[in-house]
Design a protein around this motif. Structure first.
Motif, PDB file in Angstrom:
ATOM      1  N   ARG A  12       4.474   4.589 -10.807  1.00  0.00           N
ATOM      2  CA  ARG A  12       4.516   4.536  -9.343  1.00  0.00           C
ATOM      3  C   ARG A  12       5.743   3.763  -8.891  1.00  0.00           C
ATOM      4  N   LEU A 246       1.826  11.975 -10.964  1.00  0.00           N
ATOM      5  CA  LEU A 246       0.783  12.296  -9.990  1.00  0.00           C
ATOM      6  C   LEU A 246      -0.560  12.259 -10.699  1.00  0.00           C
ATOM      7  N   GLU A 247      -1.335  11.220 -10.421  1.00  0.00           N
ATOM      8  CA  GLU A 247      -2.664  11.100 -11.007  1.00  0.00           C
ATOM      9  C   GLU A 247      -3.619  12.091 -10.321  1.00  0.00           C
ATOM     10  N   ASP A 250      -4.422  11.208  -6.720  1.00  0.00           N
ATOM     11  CA  ASP A 250      -3.317  10.826  -5.836  1.00  0.00           C
ATOM     12  C   ASP A 250      -3.093  11.861  -4.747  1.00  0.00           C
ATOM     13  N   HIS A 272      -5.676  11.368   0.839  1.00  0.00           N
ATOM     14  CA  HIS A 272      -5.111  10.848  -0.414  1.00  0.00           C
ATOM     15  C   HIS A 272      -3.935   9.911  -0.115  1.00  0.00           C
ATOM     16  N   ALA A 274      -2.666   7.493  -1.637  1.00  0.00           N
ATOM     17  CA  ALA A 274      -1.834   7.059  -2.769  1.00  0.00           C
ATOM     18  C   ALA A 274      -0.528   7.831  -2.841  1.00  0.00           C
ATOM     19  N   SER A 275      -0.472   9.019  -2.249  1.00  0.00           N
ATOM     20  CA  SER A 275       0.770   9.799  -2.294  1.00  0.00           C
ATOM     21  C   SER A 275       1.490   9.817  -0.950  1.00  0.00           C
TER      22      SER A 275
END
Length: 345
Positions: A12, A246-247, A250, A272, A274-275
């Motif tokens: 990240r 990219l989890e 994410d 989401h 996280a992205s």
């Protein structure tokens, strides 16, 4: 004014704690090399984020005008003029497969971009404002063996969504939640907040023109590829909006819900975080592909951003897929950009 630094941690790009800079000019003692995020704010002005990359020994002059708060429509962010890294550094087969340009420095002027993809709620407002014939032409619909989507308005009343992501079809009327039986999380969602899809490039262009014409978003239009990619990745060479991998959770892509046939489907916009991109723009990886305008001057349609059915590779920020303007697909939607109007002061 504050300064934060991006560092790579576990795939990240993580921001440091903000450092207040006050109102004094910056010099080389204030800023080291690297990938940075400046946040500028003033009373009565829209807050502006400016990601910037500064090389070793480089001196950079930044002139950033903060627009009046009233000049930035609700749900949009102002992107100031600036430079960024465009394309992909990978050579050979991968870059060719993604049709990405070689990594190089590029610039855009100032523009506005929506934080979220256009939703079904947005689109239904548009449809209700159209004459019947045009409403029928602009109503989302796509039928493939493995993806079916259809928006209907029986007897002119409430809209109803039919969605068949894979093997099972789901129906929900306005005010009803759509439920995915194969999910352990986000199983019941308000489909009106799903990104609209099964709209063509021509549909999306007409929608943007309507936003501009009615004054809802002055200067509204589809994003250019360069604007879209800058908003997705900021200024540095990250692969995805949030970093270099990219989890599953994410973004909404094929692995998010374990590739369960009864788990596939769109999510509400913003589900989401996280992205989120360095500019604070959401869902530029996964959920639905977004129509953009080609960067080569031909103004041809190009798809960006990946989708809920495709693997993470298609969500790489530099991935691009040329298309044709009449395509309608349950995996394809839109995001709106706008040309800033002259400052009102």
């Amino acid at each position: 004014m504050s300064l934060r630094r991006f560092t790579a941690e576990g795939g990240r790009r993580v921001l440091s704690a903000p450092r207040a800079l006050g109102r004094t000019p910056l010099d080389e003692r204030d800023v080291e090399q690297g990938s940075l995020l400046l946040t500028l704010a003033a009373e009565g002005r829209a807050e502006v984020r400016l990601p910037v990359v500064i090389a070793r020994g480089e001196r950079v002059r930044l002139d950033v005008a903060l627009p009046p708060a009233g000049d930035v429509p609700e749900g949009f962010v102002h992107v100031p003029p600036g430079r960024f890294l465009y394309g992909m550094g990978e050579e050979g087969q991968l870059r060719g497969m993604l049709k990405a340009q070689p990594l190089h420095a590029a610039e855009t002027g100032a523009y506005l971009i929506a934080r979220h993809e256009v939703t079904f709620a947005d689109w239904m407002e548009y449809l209700r404002a159209l004459p019947p014939d045009e409403r029928a032409r602009r109503t989302p619909a796509a039928h493939k063996d493995w993806h079916v989507l259809e928006l209907a308005q029986p007897a002119g009343g409430a809209f109803e969504l039919l969605l068949k992501p894979t093997v099972e079809a789901y129906r929900a009327r306005e005010g009803e939640l759509l439920r995915y039986p194969g999910r352990a999380r986000r199983a019941a969602q308000d489909w009106r907040r799903f990104p609209v899809s099964a709209i063509s490039f021509d549909d999306a262009t007409a929608y943007a023109a309507w936003l501009d014409r009615t004054g809802r978003v002055p200067g509204a239009r589809l994003c250019t590829e360069a604007e879209w990619e800058r908003a997705a990745r900021g200024a540095d060479d990250r692969v995805f909006p949030g970093g270099d991998r990219l989890e599953p959770d994410d973004a909404n892509h094929d692995a998010t819900y374990g590739r369960d046939p009864l788990g596939f489907g769109p999510d509400e916009v913003g589900a989401h975080p996280a992205s989120a991109s360095p500019f604070g723009v959401h869902d530029m990886a996964g959920n639905v592909f977004e129509w953009t305008v080609s960067a080569d001057g031909a103004r041809e349609p190009v798809l960006r951003g990946g989708s809920w059915y495709e693997n993470a590779l298609t969500s790489v920020s530099s991935n691009r897929e040329a298309s044709e303007p009449t395509l309608r697909d349950a995996l394809v939607g839109a995001r709106i950009c706008a040309t800033p109007r002259p400052h009102s002061d």
